[in-house]
Design an enzyme around this catalytic site. Structure first.
Site, PDB file in Angstrom:
ATOM      1  N   GLU A 198     -20.103  -3.057  10.375  1.00 28.33           N
ATOM      2  CA  GLU A 198     -20.883  -2.166  11.224  1.00 28.33           C
ATOM      3  C   GLU A 198     -21.984  -2.896  11.990  1.00 28.33           C
ATOM      4  OE1 GLU A 198     -18.813   0.150   8.151  1.00 28.33           O
ATOM      5  OE2 GLU A 198     -20.151  -1.586   8.027  1.00 28.33           O
ATOM      6  N   LYS A 236       0.847  -1.190   0.000  1.00 29.58           N
ATOM      7  CA  LYS A 236       0.000   0.000   0.000  1.00 29.58           C
ATOM      8  C   LYS A 236       0.885   1.243   0.000  1.00 29.58           C
ATOM      9  CE  LYS A 236      -4.275   1.672   2.081  1.00 29.58           C
ATOM     10  NZ  LYS A 236      -5.324   1.429   3.100  1.00 29.58           N
ATOM     11  N   ARG A 253     -25.917   0.717   7.852  1.00 28.05           N
ATOM     12  CA  ARG A 253     -25.876  -0.743   7.746  1.00 28.05           C
ATOM     13  C   ARG A 253     -26.305  -1.430   9.047  1.00 28.05           C
ATOM     14  NH1 ARG A 253     -20.561  -2.603   4.395  1.00 28.05           N
ATOM     15  NH2 ARG A 253     -21.213  -1.791   2.379  1.00 28.05           N
TER      16      ARG A 253
END
Length: 621
Positions: free
Chosen positions: A367, A283, A395
């Protein structure tokens, strides 16, 4: 001399497909330079896109969008795909009002097969598109790209389970830049994995297959050899979760080696079945500050390329104030815990995590799990504070109802990024939390307007636990209002006799601005600030509108289910005839990307626009 000799001539995946492997290596280097140069001016999701350059470039080389469908999970890592599909010239407008979206948008380009913005959705969408292709008898491929973060979301596993058993030709590219799921263990496994992914081995496979394909029986022979190899692997290697779900699993391979990536994508395409390609990537690759601090460079504002430092100095904001004060409260109370869903930095919880690691829980992009686990912590005698962005908390609506509210569990939900958040656009605006949270019985919804009110609310919710409480606050800092009125459920900030202005949260600043502007026209506005949106004293508002005969409600949420509708209904039930009544909010539309003030203007909710509307109405009589 052209700074991007290859990239500047790329307008479609067709152009990428014509390049040699050596040219693709050079193209990837140009892409990284382009990303760093452009995002240093606009900001955006840098680290994830630097890491995925080779994967995204190889995909657009092997697959021919828009005929082939390419889906990016979350969408954070779609910048390279946008560059290679004719949108390079729009990058100076990235994430700006009426500019290039930071996420896949089908209405922006035919090359964006599916909208992205929230995590863990790509495999579900890809399987649906693959099934549609089969039902329609079309000849095309479907590939989706999902990161290790998104694979912490339960929806991804629901989709993997279905897709693996479906038999549908589908390629799932797993971009692993941080963790491995069900890794192979043991000396034999490690040795075989290294052999299988060595360039010499890959080249030998390519030559042998090319030789077999010269003969009519070649494809059948290749299929039999491949099946035998898979059986041997299952004996010698521990199966991955992907194998168990019915996928052909290839990897892990070096996702920053474009030759390897392109070869494996080509081979996966030929299998005509569900395939997972597992690539390990770095990354932030190619830019040292980003490689050293990928978390910070995940989403950045404009920065100096040489130093990596932001061009604009950061100041205190609601998230940082929340994180610092919760850490202070936790020092006094050992039962306080912090929960978040892959947003430790964004929600300001880094200080808490560093100070009290045993009481900090980052559950990943999950979530629903975060909400219910917080309920479990409360049921077990702890004091959980669960911080989630407004757009992602959507969510957990079912869990908030069934796992918190029914049994009145004392969980504090800190709803970060409430209201209009700016550059991330439609998928990230926090404009639905007021309507959906005010529908739940036993739930209290508080809306602080200042840092001090946030501290007061947090302290009160933890000191007097009596059920679930949600505290909503915006992205960024406080405005001209810096007082603390949280001792009451509402407060009259300014007395007036001509019109009643009602607001809460950060919108109080616009209400006060409107009142100042109206005062210049000899119009006296009464400003009422609601602190608790679920149990305010309606009589305070009704008495005010009974005197003024005019009502304006300022909110940074959608119109349906807003507080303004409730106040208008309460006024009608009380028999109050209003000469003027207007709800100033985000309306019945999705709000695009842009600076927050630009979006206020778009929605007509600035103090100037509110004052002008009231002034014109009063002039008409």
């Amino acid at each position: 001399m052209d700074a991007y000799p290859l990239l500047s001539h790329i307008t479609s995946p067709h152009d990428v497909g014509k390049l040699t492997d050596e040219q693709l290596v050079s193209l990837c280097a140009e892409i990284r330079l382009f990303l760093i140069a452009n995002l240093s001016n606009t900001g955006g999701h840098l680290a994830s896109n630097l890491g995925i350059v080779e994967i995204a470039t190889a995909i657009d080389s092997v697959y021919q969008s828009p005929k082939d469908k390419i889906i990016y999970d979350v969408g954070h890592q779609c910048y390279v795909h946008k560059m290679l599909t004719g949108r390079q010239d729009r990058f100076p407008t990235l994430r700006q009002f009426q500019g290039l979206s930071g996420f896949p948008r089908p209405d922006e380009s035919v090359h964006d097969a599916y909208i992205g913005g929230h995590a863990s959705m790509s495999i579900s969408a890809a399987l649906g598109m693959a099934r549609a292709r089969t039902l329609r008898g079309e000849d095309s491929s479907v590939v989706c790209v999902i990161g290790d973060g998104a694979l912490t979301g339960g929806m991804a596993y629901e989709a993997l389970n279905d897709a693996g058993q479906s038999g549908e030709p589908l390629v799932v590219v797993y971009n692993d830049n941080e963790m491995s799921i069900s890794p192979n263990v043991g000396a034999v496994a490690k040795r075989l994995s290294k052999i299988r992914l060595k360039p010499q081995y890959i080249n030998l496979k390519r030559r042998v297959k090319a030789l077999f394909r010269r003969y009519q029986w070649g494809e059948k022979a290749i299929a039999k050899v491949s099946a035998s190899k898979r059986k041997l692997r299952s004996v010698l290697l521990r199966q991955t979760i992907f194998d168990l779900m019915g996928f052909t699993y290839l990897g892990p391979a070096d996702g920053n080696d474009i030759k390897t990536v392109k070869y494996l994508l080509t081979e996966a395409k030929k299998l005509h079945r569900p395939v997972v390609l597992h690539f390990k990537t770095t990354k932030g690759k190619g830019y040292r500050p980003s490689e050293e601090n990928p978390g910070y460079f995940h989403g950045v504002s404009a920065f100096d390329v040489e130093t990596g430092m932001p061009k604009k100095k950061s100041s205190a904001n609601f998230s940082s104030v929340f994180g610092a004060y919760l850490t202070e409260l936790a020092r006094q109370d050992a039962s306080i815990c912090a929960v978040t869903a892959a947003m430790k930095i964004g929600t300001g919880l880094s200080p808490f995590a560093q100070t009290y690691p045993q009481r900090f829980f980052d559950v990943g992009i999950a979530e629903e799990h975060a909400v219910t686990m917080s309920g479990g912590l409360a049921a077990g005698g702890m004091k959980p504070v669960c911080s989630i962005y407004s757009t992602f908390l959507q969510r957990g609506y079912d869990q908030m109802i069934h796992d918190l509210a029914i049994t009145k569990l004392p969980v504090v939900l800190c709803v970060d990024r409430a209201g209009l958040v700016g550059e991330d656009g439609e998928t990230h605006q926090g404009m639905f939390d007021v309507p959906y949270l005010t529908t739940i019985p036993h739930f209290e919804l508080w809306s602080p307007s200042s840092f001090e009110e946030l501290r007061h609310g947090l302290r009160q919710a933890l000191a007097e636990p009596r059920g679930p409480v949600a505290i909503r606050y915006p992205r960024g800092g406080e405005g001209v209002f810096t007082q603390d009125t949280f001792g009451e459920k509402q407060a009259v900030l300014r007395a007036g006799r001509h019109v009643t202005l009602v607001a809460y949260g950060i919108m109080v600043n616009e209400a006060l601005d409107a009142a100042d502007r109206l005062a210049q026209c000899q119009i006296e506005a009464e400003v009422i600030k609601l602190n608790c949106l679920t149990s305010y004293d309606a009589q305070v508002v009704l008495e005010s509108v009974g005197r003024t005969g005019r009502l304006a409600v300022l909110e940074d949420c959608c119109d349906a289910g807003c507080l303004g509708q409730k106040l208008e209904a309460q006024a009608a039930e009380a028999g109050i005839a209003l000469a003027y009544s207007r709800r100033f909010n985000c309306g019945k539309q999705f709000i695009p990307a842009g600076k927050v003030q630009q979006l206020y203007e778009l929605c007509g909710i600035t103090g100037r626009q509110v004052a002008l509307s009231i002034q014109e109405a009063m002039q008409r009589g």
